[in-house]
Design a protein around this motif. Sequence first.
Motif, mmCIF file in Angstrom:
data_model
loop_
_atom_site.group_PDB
_atom_site.id
_atom_site.type_symbol
_atom_site.label_atom_id
_atom_site.label_comp_id
_atom_site.label_asym_id
_atom_site.label_seq_id
_atom_site.Cartn_x
_atom_site.Cartn_y
_atom_site.Cartn_z
ATOM 1 N N LYS A 26 0.859 -1.177 0.000
ATOM 2 C CA LYS A 26 0.000 0.000 0.000
ATOM 3 C C LYS A 26 0.899 1.231 0.000
ATOM 4 C CE LYS A 26 -3.757 -2.239 2.531
ATOM 5 N NZ LYS A 26 -4.586 -2.231 3.775
ATOM 6 N N ILE A 27 0.578 2.177 -0.848
ATOM 7 C CA ILE A 27 1.408 3.366 -1.031
ATOM 8 C C ILE A 27 0.688 4.577 -0.456
ATOM 9 C CG2 ILE A 27 2.655 4.786 -2.707
ATOM 10 C CD1 ILE A 27 2.465 2.398 -4.654
ATOM 11 N N ASN A 28 1.365 5.305 0.426
ATOM 12 C CA ASN A 28 0.814 6.512 1.037
ATOM 13 C C ASN A 28 1.814 7.649 0.900
ATOM 14 O OD1 ASN A 28 -1.437 5.022 2.189
ATOM 15 N ND2 ASN A 28 0.031 4.259 3.688
ATOM 16 N N THR A 29 1.312 8.883 0.861
ATOM 17 C CA THR A 29 2.204 10.033 0.916
ATOM 18 C C THR A 29 2.551 10.333 2.372
ATOM 19 O OG1 THR A 29 0.419 11.664 1.084
ATOM 20 C CG2 THR A 29 1.105 10.991 -1.140
ATOM 21 N N ASN A 30 3.652 11.058 2.565
ATOM 22 C CA ASN A 30 4.011 11.535 3.902
ATOM 23 C C ASN A 30 4.655 12.904 3.757
ATOM 24 O OD1 ASN A 30 6.725 11.165 3.143
ATOM 25 N ND2 ASN A 30 6.893 9.177 4.175
ATOM 26 N N GLY A 31 5.148 13.433 4.843
ATOM 27 C CA GLY A 31 5.813 14.736 4.795
ATOM 28 C C GLY A 31 4.840 15.875 4.605
ATOM 29 N N SER A 32 5.153 16.775 3.676
ATOM 30 C CA SER A 32 4.376 18.005 3.521
ATOM 31 C C SER A 32 2.952 17.758 3.023
ATOM 32 C CB SER A 32 5.095 18.955 2.553
ATOM 33 O OG SER A 32 5.229 18.350 1.268
ATOM 34 N N LEU A 33 2.703 16.642 2.389
ATOM 35 C CA LEU A 33 1.339 16.331 1.926
ATOM 36 C C LEU A 33 0.511 15.626 2.991
ATOM 37 C CD1 LEU A 33 1.839 15.129 -1.775
ATOM 38 C CD2 LEU A 33 0.839 17.270 -0.978
ATOM 39 N N GLY A 34 1.143 15.245 4.093
ATOM 40 C CA GLY A 34 0.420 14.453 5.070
ATOM 41 C C GLY A 34 0.252 13.018 4.595
ATOM 42 N N GLU A 35 -0.591 12.277 5.287
ATOM 43 C CA GLU A 35 -0.818 10.872 4.939
ATOM 44 C C GLU A 35 -2.041 10.752 4.041
ATOM 45 O OE1 GLU A 35 -0.914 8.277 8.285
ATOM 46 O OE2 GLU A 35 1.042 8.898 9.043
ATOM 47 N N ILE A 36 -1.783 10.557 2.761
ATOM 48 C CA ILE A 36 -2.853 10.390 1.768
ATOM 49 C C ILE A 36 -2.665 9.030 1.105
ATOM 50 C CG2 ILE A 36 -3.920 11.303 -0.324
ATOM 51 C CD1 ILE A 36 -2.700 14.022 0.347
ATOM 52 N N ASP A 37 -3.734 8.230 1.055
ATOM 53 C CA ASP A 37 -3.670 6.933 0.376
ATOM 54 C C ASP A 37 -3.575 7.141 -1.131
ATOM 55 O OD1 ASP A 37 -3.887 5.563 2.744
ATOM 56 O OD2 ASP A 37 -6.063 5.328 2.621
ATOM 57 N N VAL A 38 -2.470 6.692 -1.719
ATOM 58 C CA VAL A 38 -2.272 6.812 -3.157
ATOM 59 C C VAL A 38 -2.872 5.607 -3.880
ATOM 60 C CG1 VAL A 38 -0.558 6.967 -5.003
ATOM 61 C CG2 VAL A 38 -0.184 8.172 -2.838
ATOM 62 N N GLY A 39 -2.594 4.405 -3.385
ATOM 63 C CA GLY A 39 -3.101 3.205 -4.047
ATOM 64 C C GLY A 39 -2.370 1.975 -3.558
ATOM 65 N N LYS A 40 -2.435 0.933 -4.355
ATOM 66 C CA LYS A 40 -1.815 -0.341 -3.997
ATOM 67 C C LYS A 40 -1.258 -0.984 -5.255
ATOM 68 C CE LYS A 40 -4.428 -3.953 -2.948
ATOM 69 N NZ LYS A 40 -5.317 -4.846 -2.165
ATOM 70 N N ALA A 41 -0.106 -1.638 -5.110
ATOM 71 C CA ALA A 41 0.512 -2.339 -6.239
ATOM 72 C C ALA A 41 0.967 -3.723 -5.775
ATOM 73 C CB ALA A 41 1.691 -1.554 -6.797
ATOM 74 N N TRP A 42 0.656 -4.737 -6.546
ATOM 75 C CA TRP A 42 1.179 -6.081 -6.297
ATOM 76 C C TRP A 42 2.570 -6.189 -6.903
ATOM 77 C CZ3 TRP A 42 -0.681 -10.181 -3.500
ATOM 78 C CH2 TRP A 42 -1.952 -10.024 -2.964
ATOM 79 N N LEU A 43 3.392 -6.998 -6.255
ATOM 80 C CA LEU A 43 4.799 -7.089 -6.630
ATOM 81 C C LEU A 43 5.205 -8.555 -6.746
ATOM 82 C CD1 LEU A 43 7.702 -5.981 -6.944
ATOM 83 C CD2 LEU A 43 7.835 -5.893 -4.445
ATOM 84 N N LEU A 44 5.782 -8.921 -7.889
ATOM 85 C CA LEU A 44 6.370 -10.248 -8.101
ATOM 86 C C LEU A 44 7.874 -10.048 -8.249
ATOM 87 C CD1 LEU A 44 5.894 -13.304 -8.619
ATOM 88 C CD2 LEU A 44 5.788 -12.748 -11.056
ATOM 89 N N PRO A 45 8.667 -10.428 -7.216
ATOM 90 C CA PRO A 45 10.099 -10.123 -7.246
ATOM 91 C C PRO A 45 10.985 -11.368 -7.351
ATOM 92 C CG PRO A 45 9.339 -10.183 -4.984
ATOM 93 C CD PRO A 45 8.227 -10.727 -5.840
ATOM 94 N N PRO A 46 10.957 -12.106 -8.470
ATOM 95 C CA PRO A 46 11.847 -13.266 -8.564
ATOM 96 C C PRO A 46 13.303 -12.844 -8.370
ATOM 97 C CG PRO A 46 11.012 -12.653 -10.733
ATOM 98 C CD PRO A 46 10.237 -11.870 -9.734
ATOM 99 N N THR A 47 14.016 -13.619 -7.565
ATOM 100 C CA THR A 47 15.386 -13.277 -7.191
ATOM 101 C C THR A 47 16.266 -14.508 -7.358
ATOM 102 O OG1 THR A 47 14.539 -11.689 -5.571
ATOM 103 C CG2 THR A 47 16.851 -12.345 -5.362
ATOM 104 N N LEU A 48 17.369 -14.352 -8.044
ATOM 105 C CA LEU A 48 18.322 -15.447 -8.270
ATOM 106 C C LEU A 48 19.622 -15.110 -7.560
ATOM 107 C CD1 LEU A 48 18.968 -18.124 -9.768
ATOM 108 C CD2 LEU A 48 19.832 -16.719 -11.659
ATOM 109 N N THR A 49 20.058 -16.008 -6.669
ATOM 110 C CA THR A 49 21.306 -15.778 -5.943
ATOM 111 C C THR A 49 22.257 -16.956 -6.149
ATOM 112 O OG1 THR A 49 20.461 -16.764 -3.887
ATOM 113 C CG2 THR A 49 20.177 -14.390 -4.173
#
Length: 229
Positions: free
Chosen positions: A104-127
Motif C-alpha cells: 500500500k502506497i501513502n504520501t508523507n511529509g508536507s502532503l500528510g498521509e494520503i492513500d495513493v493506491g496499492k501495487a502487487w509485486l512479483l520479485p523473482p530473485t536469483l542468488t
Amino acid sequence: MPATFLKAVLLASTVCLSLPVLSHAADMAPAAPEPTAEEAIAASSPWMLRVRGLGVITHDSGTINGVPGAGLDYSDTVIPELDVSYFFTDNIAAELILGTTFAKINTNGSLGEIDVGKAWLLPPTLTLQYHFTNFGAFKPYVGAGVNYSMFYNQSEKAGFHNLDVKNDFGAAVQVGFDYMLTKNWGVNFDVKKIFLETKWSATHDALGDISGKAKIDPWLVGAGVTYRF
C-alpha cells in the motif's frame, strides 16, 4: 586302498570340518559402517526445496517531484515463499526465490498521509550461494545475486489516477542456515536485503501529473522447512 583315494577322502573331510568355522568367522566380521549425515547429504540429489513464511519490511523512502518535503510510505506484509536450489558442488548452489506480495502506497511529509493506491509485486530473485559444510547438521550459507521486480494489478485511491510503478532490477544479498534433522528434512532461517529503487507516476485531481522515485529496499526475513531430494 590306493593312496590317491585316501588323500582325496582326507581333503574332503578337512573342507567339511572347516565350513562351520568359516561360517562363524563370517558372522563375526564387522558390518560395513553406516554413512555419516554429511556423507548421506553429499550423496543426495542436487535439488533442494524450501517453503518459508516471509516478512517483507520496506525502507519507506521516496520522492514526489515538484512537491517539496513530500515522500512516500509502503506497507509491510507477511507472505508465503517458495525457493528452489540447485547444488553444483557441496559448497556452491544457485537459488531461485519465488513469491508475490503487495504494498500500500501513502504520501508523507508536507502532503500528510494520503492513500495513493496499492501495487502487487512479483520479485523473482536469483542468488549464487556458498554453503559451509564443516559444521555437521548446521549448514550456514551466504549469497548474492539479482532481483527483477514486476509490479502488477496497480490500483488507485480516490483522487489519484493512472498509477504506474515501473518494473526494475535490483541487487540482492542474503545470509541464512539450514539445520538438517535427517538426510532429507531440515529447518531454515534466511535474511535477504534487496536494493530496489524504481520510478513511479500518477495523476492527482488537484496536483495534476506527479511522478518521482520509489526507494523500496525491502528486508526479507523468513523461516520455514527444507527438503533435500
